[in-house]
Write a protein that holds these residues in place. Structure first.
Motif, PDB file in Angstrom:
ATOM      1  N   ILE A  52       0.843  -1.199   0.000  1.00  0.00           N
ATOM      2  CA  ILE A  52       0.000   0.000   0.000  1.00  0.00           C
ATOM      3  C   ILE A  52       0.880   1.251   0.000  1.00  0.00           C
ATOM      4  N   SER A  53       1.895   1.250   0.833  1.00  0.00           N
ATOM      5  CA  SER A  53       2.803   2.395   0.912  1.00  0.00           C
ATOM      6  C   SER A  53       3.495   2.636  -0.438  1.00  0.00           C
ATOM      7  N   THR A  54       3.947   1.568  -1.066  1.00  0.00           N
ATOM      8  CA  THR A  54       4.605   1.687  -2.376  1.00  0.00           C
ATOM      9  C   THR A  54       3.648   2.265  -3.402  1.00  0.00           C
ATOM     10  N   LEU A  55       2.418   1.756  -3.433  1.00  0.00           N
ATOM     11  CA  LEU A  55       1.425   2.267  -4.381  1.00  0.00           C
ATOM     12  C   LEU A  55       1.114   3.737  -4.129  1.00  0.00           C
ATOM     13  N   GLU A  56       0.979   4.111  -2.858  1.00  0.00           N
ATOM     14  CA  GLU A  56       0.700   5.511  -2.532  1.00  0.00           C
ATOM     15  C   GLU A  56       1.829   6.411  -3.024  1.00  0.00           C
TER      16      GLU A  56
ATOM     17  N   GLN B 195       3.821   5.761  -5.562  1.00  0.00           N
ATOM     18  CA  GLN B 195       3.747   5.797  -7.028  1.00  0.00           C
ATOM     19  C   GLN B 195       2.652   6.752  -7.493  1.00  0.00           C
ATOM     20  N   ILE B 196       1.522   6.752  -6.802  1.00  0.00           N
ATOM     21  CA  ILE B 196       0.410   7.646  -7.161  1.00  0.00           C
ATOM     22  C   ILE B 196       0.812   9.104  -6.941  1.00  0.00           C
ATOM     23  N   ILE B 197       1.474   9.381  -5.830  1.00  0.00           N
ATOM     24  CA  ILE B 197       1.940  10.747  -5.552  1.00  0.00           C
ATOM     25  C   ILE B 197       2.909  11.202  -6.636  1.00  0.00           C
TER      26      ILE B 197
ATOM     27  N   TYR C 177      -3.852   8.800 -17.442  1.00  0.00           N
ATOM     28  CA  TYR C 177      -5.044   8.349 -16.724  1.00  0.00           C
ATOM     29  C   TYR C 177      -5.170   6.833 -16.602  1.00  0.00           C
ATOM     30  N   PRO C 178      -4.881   6.052 -17.649  1.00  0.00           N
ATOM     31  CA  PRO C 178      -5.026   4.593 -17.486  1.00  0.00           C
ATOM     32  C   PRO C 178      -4.149   4.031 -16.367  1.00  0.00           C
ATOM     33  N   GLU C 179      -2.893   4.426 -16.339  1.00  0.00           N
ATOM     34  CA  GLU C 179      -1.982   3.938 -15.288  1.00  0.00           C
ATOM     35  C   GLU C 179      -2.404   4.469 -13.920  1.00  0.00           C
ATOM     36  N   TYR C 180      -2.764   5.750 -13.867  1.00  0.00           N
ATOM     37  CA  TYR C 180      -3.179   6.380 -12.617  1.00  0.00           C
ATOM     38  C   TYR C 180      -4.427   5.686 -12.059  1.00  0.00           C
ATOM     39  N   ASN C 181      -5.416   5.473 -12.898  1.00  0.00           N
ATOM     40  CA  ASN C 181      -6.660   4.829 -12.457  1.00  0.00           C
ATOM     41  C   ASN C 181      -6.434   3.382 -12.038  1.00  0.00           C
ATOM     42  N   ARG C 182      -5.559   2.684 -12.747  1.00  0.00           N
ATOM     43  CA  ARG C 182      -5.250   1.294 -12.398  1.00  0.00           C
ATOM     44  C   ARG C 182      -4.593   1.231 -11.016  1.00  0.00           C
ATOM     45  N   LYS C 183      -3.661   2.123 -10.771  1.00  0.00           N
ATOM     46  CA  LYS C 183      -2.984   2.134  -9.471  1.00  0.00           C
ATOM     47  C   LYS C 183      -3.940   2.540  -8.350  1.00  0.00           C
TER      48      LYS C 183
ATOM     49  N   ALA D 217      -7.218   2.012  -8.305  1.00  0.00           N
ATOM     50  CA  ALA D 217      -8.105   0.867  -8.082  1.00  0.00           C
ATOM     51  C   ALA D 217      -7.386  -0.219  -7.292  1.00  0.00           C
ATOM     52  N   LEU D 218      -6.132  -0.466  -7.627  1.00  0.00           N
ATOM     53  CA  LEU D 218      -5.340  -1.464  -6.909  1.00  0.00           C
ATOM     54  C   LEU D 218      -5.128  -1.042  -5.461  1.00  0.00           C
ATOM     55  N   LEU D 219      -4.923   0.244  -5.232  1.00  0.00           N
ATOM     56  CA  LEU D 219      -4.756   0.762  -3.877  1.00  0.00           C
ATOM     57  C   LEU D 219      -6.015   0.524  -3.044  1.00  0.00           C
ATOM     58  N   TYR D 220      -7.171   0.827  -3.598  1.00  0.00           N
ATOM     59  CA  TYR D 220      -8.414   0.603  -2.865  1.00  0.00           C
ATOM     60  C   TYR D 220      -8.625  -0.878  -2.574  1.00  0.00           C
ATOM     61  N   SER D 221      -8.272  -1.724  -3.530  1.00  0.00           N
ATOM     62  CA  SER D 221      -8.402  -3.169  -3.350  1.00  0.00           C
ATOM     63  C   SER D 221      -7.483  -3.663  -2.235  1.00  0.00           C
ATOM     64  N   ARG D 222      -6.259  -3.182  -2.224  1.00  0.00           N
ATOM     65  CA  ARG D 222      -5.309  -3.611  -1.186  1.00  0.00           C
ATOM     66  C   ARG D 222      -5.712  -3.094   0.191  1.00  0.00           C
ATOM     67  N   LYS D 223      -6.291  -1.904   0.241  1.00  0.00           N
ATOM     68  CA  LYS D 223      -6.760  -1.378   1.530  1.00  0.00           C
ATOM     69  C   LYS D 223      -7.919  -2.222   2.053  1.00  0.00           C
ATOM     70  N   ALA D 224      -8.787  -2.673   1.154  1.00  0.00           N
ATOM     71  CA  ALA D 224      -9.890  -3.548   1.564  1.00  0.00           C
ATOM     72  C   ALA D 224      -9.345  -4.887   2.059  1.00  0.00           C
ATOM     73  N   THR D 225      -8.352  -5.408   1.370  1.00  0.00           N
ATOM     74  CA  THR D 225      -7.711  -6.658   1.783  1.00  0.00           C
ATOM     75  C   THR D 225      -7.092  -6.499   3.164  1.00  0.00           C
ATOM     76  N   LEU D 226      -6.430  -5.376   3.396  1.00  0.00           N
ATOM     77  CA  LEU D 226      -5.808  -5.122   4.694  1.00  0.00           C
ATOM     78  C   LEU D 226      -6.860  -5.071   5.804  1.00  0.00           C
ATOM     79  N   CYS D 227      -7.993  -4.453   5.534  1.00  0.00           N
ATOM     80  CA  CYS D 227      -9.062  -4.404   6.545  1.00  0.00           C
ATOM     81  C   CYS D 227      -9.534  -5.806   6.911  1.00  0.00           C
ATOM     82  N   GLU D 228      -9.716  -6.656   5.908  1.00  0.00           N
ATOM     83  CA  GLU D 228     -10.149  -8.032   6.153  1.00  0.00           C
ATOM     84  C   GLU D 228      -9.096  -8.799   6.954  1.00  0.00           C
ATOM     85  N   LEU D 229      -7.834  -8.632   6.575  1.00  0.00           N
ATOM     86  CA  LEU D 229      -6.753  -9.316   7.285  1.00  0.00           C
ATOM     87  C   LEU D 229      -6.654  -8.837   8.730  1.00  0.00           C
TER      88      LEU D 229
END
Length: 142
Positions: free
Chosen positions: A23-27, A29-31, A60-66, A68-80
């Motif tokens: 998550i930190s790495t993705l954040e 990259q997005i910044i 935009y394609p790369e930005y949006n993909r990252k 979406a992946l960030l939100y997915s990983r944050k959801a995974t972290l909440c479940e874990l």
């Protein structure tokens, strides 16, 4: 309670740490994408494909993909983290039910605090790494 649930707890802790790192790495990259803004690229085209054009735009394609992946990983972290919380409650209850304070310390240091067997032996004092490990495995067998 078996050593499997204790191992599961340790693995869950490590898995949470790994997801936090991703998550930190993705954040970061997005910044970086946001700070850099637009990107430039050259393409060939035109009559006979001999002309070169410079294209500028926001990725935009790369930005949006990252994103979406960030939100997915944050959801995974909440479940874990929820699973980890349930597991730690089970482990803490198990440890609290142990009558031998020496064994409670060994298990807490090893599994809750995440120390190596050698570090556990040093902390409890008067034991070697192997002796502490053997005490633990004998305790689980009984």
């Amino acid at each position: 309670m078996t050593k499997e649930i204790l191992k599961q707890y340790t693995d869950l802790q490590q898995e949470c740490d790994e997801v936090r790192e991703k998550i930190s790495t993705l954040e970061q990259q997005i910044i970086k994408i946001e700070q850099e803004g637009t990107v430039l690229d050259k393409v060939s085209g035109g009559v006979g494909g001999l002309e070169t054009f410079v294209i500028e735009g926001f990725p935009y394609p790369e930005y949006n993909r990252k994103k979406a992946l960030l939100y997915s990983r944050k959801a995974t972290l909440c479940e874990l983290e929820l699973e980890l919380l349930e597991t730690i409650n089970k482990v803490e209850a198990f440890i609290a039910d142990i009558n031998d304070s020496h064994m409670r310390r060994i298990i807490r240091l090893r599994f809750i605090d995440g120390l190596s067997w050698a570090d556990v032996a040093r902390r409890v004092g008067g034991n070697t790494e192997d002796s502490v490990k053997k005490m633990f495995y004998r305790f689980l067998e009984n």
